[in-house]
Design a protein around this motif. Sequence first.
Motif, PDB file in Angstrom:
ATOM      1  N   LEU A 118       0.816  -1.213   0.000  1.00  0.00           N
ATOM      2  CA  LEU A 118       0.000   0.000   0.000  1.00  0.00           C
ATOM      3  C   LEU A 118       0.849   1.262   0.000  1.00  0.00           C
ATOM      4  O   LEU A 118       0.426   2.299  -0.519  1.00  0.00           O
ATOM      5  CB  LEU A 118      -0.949  -0.007   1.200  1.00  0.00           C
ATOM      6  N   SER A 122      -1.355   3.230  -3.595  1.00  0.00           N
ATOM      7  CA  SER A 122      -2.628   3.390  -2.878  1.00  0.00           C
ATOM      8  C   SER A 122      -3.531   4.344  -3.657  1.00  0.00           C
ATOM      9  O   SER A 122      -3.045   5.281  -4.292  1.00  0.00           O
ATOM     10  CB  SER A 122      -2.392   3.975  -1.477  1.00  0.00           C
ATOM     11  N   PRO A 123      -4.849   4.099  -3.599  1.00  0.00           N
ATOM     12  CA  PRO A 123      -5.518   2.997  -2.895  1.00  0.00           C
ATOM     13  C   PRO A 123      -5.590   1.738  -3.754  1.00  0.00           C
ATOM     14  O   PRO A 123      -5.433   1.787  -4.976  1.00  0.00           O
ATOM     15  CB  PRO A 123      -6.903   3.570  -2.637  1.00  0.00           C
ATOM     16  N   SER A 125      -7.958  -2.127  -4.043  1.00  0.00           N
ATOM     17  CA  SER A 125      -9.132  -2.873  -3.605  1.00  0.00           C
ATOM     18  C   SER A 125      -8.690  -4.114  -2.846  1.00  0.00           C
ATOM     19  O   SER A 125      -7.513  -4.511  -2.897  1.00  0.00           O
ATOM     20  CB  SER A 125      -9.974  -3.294  -4.815  1.00  0.00           C
ATOM     21  N   ILE A 157      -2.917   2.264   8.054  1.00  0.00           N
ATOM     22  CA  ILE A 157      -3.755   2.257   6.862  1.00  0.00           C
ATOM     23  C   ILE A 157      -5.137   2.787   7.206  1.00  0.00           C
ATOM     24  O   ILE A 157      -5.535   2.799   8.373  1.00  0.00           O
ATOM     25  CB  ILE A 157      -3.887   0.845   6.237  1.00  0.00           C
ATOM     26  N   CYS A 160     -10.463   4.564   2.131  1.00  0.00           N
ATOM     27  CA  CYS A 160     -10.661   5.828   1.397  1.00  0.00           C
ATOM     28  C   CYS A 160     -11.616   5.618   0.227  1.00  0.00           C
ATOM     29  O   CYS A 160     -11.224   5.702  -0.937  1.00  0.00           O
ATOM     30  CB  CYS A 160      -9.329   6.395   0.930  1.00  0.00           C
ATOM     31  N   ALA A 172     -11.763   0.687  -0.687  1.00  0.00           N
ATOM     32  CA  ALA A 172     -10.452   1.129  -1.152  1.00  0.00           C
ATOM     33  C   ALA A 172      -9.562   1.320   0.062  1.00  0.00           C
ATOM     34  O   ALA A 172      -9.869   2.113   0.949  1.00  0.00           O
ATOM     35  CB  ALA A 172     -10.578   2.428  -1.937  1.00  0.00           C
ATOM     36  N   LEU A 173      -8.471   0.581   0.116  1.00  0.00           N
ATOM     37  CA  LEU A 173      -7.541   0.655   1.243  1.00  0.00           C
ATOM     38  C   LEU A 173      -6.319   1.464   0.837  1.00  0.00           C
ATOM     39  O   LEU A 173      -5.819   1.335  -0.281  1.00  0.00           O
ATOM     40  CB  LEU A 173      -7.120  -0.749   1.675  1.00  0.00           C
ATOM     41  N   GLY A 174      -5.844   2.291   1.753  1.00  0.00           N
ATOM     42  CA  GLY A 174      -4.693   3.119   1.437  1.00  0.00           C
ATOM     43  C   GLY A 174      -3.747   3.262   2.611  1.00  0.00           C
ATOM     44  O   GLY A 174      -4.156   3.166   3.773  1.00  0.00           O
ATOM     45  N   VAL A 179      -2.327   8.752   1.701  1.00  0.00           N
ATOM     46  CA  VAL A 179      -3.657   9.350   1.573  1.00  0.00           C
ATOM     47  C   VAL A 179      -3.808  10.593   2.445  1.00  0.00           C
ATOM     48  O   VAL A 179      -4.417  11.584   2.049  1.00  0.00           O
ATOM     49  CB  VAL A 179      -4.742   8.317   1.930  1.00  0.00           C
TER      50      VAL A 179
END
Length: 226
Positions: A118, A122-123, A125, A157, A160, A172-174, A179
């Motif tokens: 990440l 980022s982001p 899935s 993390i 987002c 959505a992971l960031g 972010v």
Amino acid sequence: MIKRMNQKSAISKINKNGALLVFPIKNEKEPQSLWSEFYPRSEMRWEWDTKGDTRVSDLWHLMKKLSGSKEVVYSKWYQGRATFFSRELFTALVCILNHQANPRAGLSGAGRGLLETLESDSPLSTKQLKSLNDLKGKFNEGIYNRGLRELFSRFLIIVCGEIDDGAFPSVALGATSLVYEDLIEAAKKMNQKKAWSIVDRLVPEGNSFRKFFDKTLKNISLGSES
């Protein structure tokens, strides 16, 4: 008449409280939630009746909108549950955590791998993140979820928004450092005295969120996660 909630009022409530769950845990008063803020005298039931009371589904959709808003921070933080933070409190918590412990200390191999991925892009899935870390399939589900819990608990993390990922949208992971780079920089510049004053004001001792943070801080300082 059912009171309708909106993004502006939700952000205001999050900023006032510092941190709020989305939905209450077994309808308990603590920790506070967006549901209890909007409907303090109503017990929440998991009902999705589009012909009647739509409050649960309305809040679910509002959560999705807020998760993509940088006006607040969305994480699966408190006991792995959906939690919103004000930017002010999140910055203060990150400041304290980074000063008193190394948030990367004691991470599992999966946790380190997920974070490195990440921090490179980022982001992503859920599907993308699993694929890039060779964690697809039911056998790896527990390893993947434990890695995410580690990273969420340490503010490394965040969520987002959503990404179209097949038939249904995926969260959505960031990496927080990418972010919310502005908040991470602010946390580095903030002194601990100011940070603690913010934490004491918004989540004082005895508060459920405060207890969870203190426990997490202690565990990371010891180099382990309970």
